[in-house]
Design a protein around this motif. Structure first.
Motif, PDB file in Angstrom:
ATOM      1  N   GLU A 177      60.168  37.948  18.269  1.00  0.00           N
ATOM      2  CA  GLU A 177      60.467  37.399  16.944  1.00  0.00           C
ATOM      3  C   GLU A 177      60.286  38.464  15.854  1.00  0.00           C
ATOM      4  O   GLU A 177      59.523  39.419  16.014  1.00  0.00           O
ATOM      5  N   GLY A 208      52.603  39.963  13.557  1.00  0.00           N
ATOM      6  CA  GLY A 208      52.351  38.551  13.779  1.00  0.00           C
ATOM      7  C   GLY A 208      53.236  37.964  14.869  1.00  0.00           C
ATOM      8  O   GLY A 208      54.058  38.656  15.499  1.00  0.00           O
ATOM      9  N   THR A 209      53.070  36.666  15.092  1.00  0.00           N
ATOM     10  CA  THR A 209      53.835  35.947  16.106  1.00  0.00           C
ATOM     11  C   THR A 209      54.266  34.598  15.552  1.00  0.00           C
ATOM     12  O   THR A 209      53.736  34.115  14.551  1.00  0.00           O
ATOM     13  N   LYS A 210      55.206  33.959  16.244  1.00  0.00           N
ATOM     14  CA  LYS A 210      55.664  32.638  15.814  1.00  0.00           C
ATOM     15  C   LYS A 210      54.572  31.583  15.985  1.00  0.00           C
ATOM     16  O   LYS A 210      54.641  30.510  15.385  1.00  0.00           O
ATOM     17  N   MET A 266      53.408  34.783  11.516  1.00  0.00           N
ATOM     18  CA  MET A 266      54.552  35.694  11.599  1.00  0.00           C
ATOM     19  C   MET A 266      54.280  37.002  10.852  1.00  0.00           C
ATOM     20  O   MET A 266      55.199  37.779  10.592  1.00  0.00           O
ATOM     21  N   LYS A 267      53.037  37.238  10.511  1.00  0.00           N
ATOM     22  CA  LYS A 267      52.707  38.477   9.825  1.00  0.00           C
ATOM     23  C   LYS A 267      51.247  38.837  10.075  1.00  0.00           C
ATOM     24  O   LYS A 267      50.393  37.979  10.302  1.00  0.00           O
ATOM     25  N   SER A 293      58.644  39.370  13.335  1.00  0.00           N
ATOM     26  CA  SER A 293      57.391  39.300  12.584  1.00  0.00           C
ATOM     27  C   SER A 293      57.079  40.659  11.981  1.00  0.00           C
ATOM     28  O   SER A 293      57.740  41.659  12.271  1.00  0.00           O
ATOM     29  N   HIS A 295      47.419  40.520  16.413  1.00  0.00           N
ATOM     30  CA  HIS A 295      48.489  39.774  15.763  1.00  0.00           C
ATOM     31  C   HIS A 295      47.961  38.657  14.863  1.00  0.00           C
ATOM     32  O   HIS A 295      46.976  38.001  15.174  1.00  0.00           O
ATOM     33  N   ASP A 296      48.620  38.476  13.743  1.00  0.00           N
ATOM     34  CA  ASP A 296      48.370  37.380  12.808  1.00  0.00           C
ATOM     35  C   ASP A 296      47.022  37.466  12.101  1.00  0.00           C
ATOM     36  O   ASP A 296      46.576  36.479  11.513  1.00  0.00           O
TER      37      ASP A 296
END
Length: 263
Positions: free
Chosen positions: A76, A97-99, A103-104, A78, A121-122
């Motif tokens: 994704e 990030g991830t879904k 996402m950031k 991100s 992540h995130d």
């Protein structure tokens, strides 16, 4: 024009401010943005949808923006957003990030990430956060401004750490840490307040004393924590630190609150 060493590989699509300096053997991907006076000293990789703010310096062998260490990641779009005036030392890793999260991944302004620190992540880091050597943040961790995470400390996924907190070295933090909290231990527990940090940042003595009183009442070993919390009203407190703590405790959490060890 940006100053780019001949041995570095910079994608033509990357957006570089005119005052950027990129040392030898760096790699900069096509969706990267580097602000004014950003310095990549050497052997730095910046990939993904990553933006880095003005005057941030990144030291050798740091890896910024590569895909997260999350098996659920599906490519994704991100991002990683890094603010201005940060120091990112050798072997630091920061993942987007991830879904399943924001996402950031965000690093604020004026932070210092020392050798080998990992921002998963995130994660969201406030301004002036310090991660000492090899400090590790699991995914979805939120760190308030002016917080210090000691060397080799590890913070569990989804944990929140309030502003001006101090995490001792080699601590394993599994639950949320109140603002101004002091945390120590292999399986960490709350161990008082970061009074030295509060004094250094200019908090009035009256505010510190009020926070100490509130801490003693909240974390007393008598009675029920929820009942003790009901006795406080953040809007009625004259102390900004007390209001910070009460607001934090009442915020949304998936990990619960870190308490002192029972005597």
């Amino acid at each position: 024009m940006a100053e780019v060493h001949s041995s570095s590989v910079v994608a033509p699509e990357a957006v570089l401010a005119d005052t950027v300096k990129i040392g030898p053997f760096c790699v900069v991907g096509p969706s990267v943005e580097l602000g004014e006076d950003v310095v990549l000293h050497s052997h730095v990789v910046v990939e993904g949808r990553t933006s880095i703010g003005a005057r941030t310096q990144i030291f050798p062998f740091a890896s910024i923006g590569h895909q997260p260490q999350d098996l659920k990641f599906g490519g994704e779009e991100s991002t990683v957003s890094i603010g201005s005036d940060n120091i990112i030392r050798e072997h630091v890793t920061i993942n987007p990030g991830t879904k399943g999260g924001h996402m950031k991944t965000v690093v604020g302004n004026g932070c210092m990430l020392m050798v080998g620190a990992h921002v998963a992540h995130d994660c969201i880091l406030g301004d002036h956060v310090i991660l000492v050597n090899n400090a590790t943040l699991g995914g979805h961790v939120v760190i308030g401004e002016n917080t210090i995470v000691g060397g080799l400390a590890a913070i569990h996924q989804f944990v929140r750490v309030g502003r001006d907190a101090m995490i001792g070295g080699m601590s394993g933090v599994e639950n949320d840490v109140i603002p101004y909290g002091m945390v120590t231990g292999e399986r960490a527990s709350l161990n008082g307040l970061n009074l030295i940090g509060m004094k250094r940042r200019g908090h009035e003595r009256s505010a510190i004393v009020e926070l100490q009183d509130a801490y003693k009442k909240l974390f007393s070993e008598t009675g029920n924590f929820a009942d003790r919390l009901d006795e406080f009203n953040a809007d009625e407190s004259d102390s900004a630190p007390v209001r910070d703590v009460l607001t934090f405790i009442q915020g949304e959490s998936s990990r619960g609150l870190l308490h002192p060890k029972k005597k």
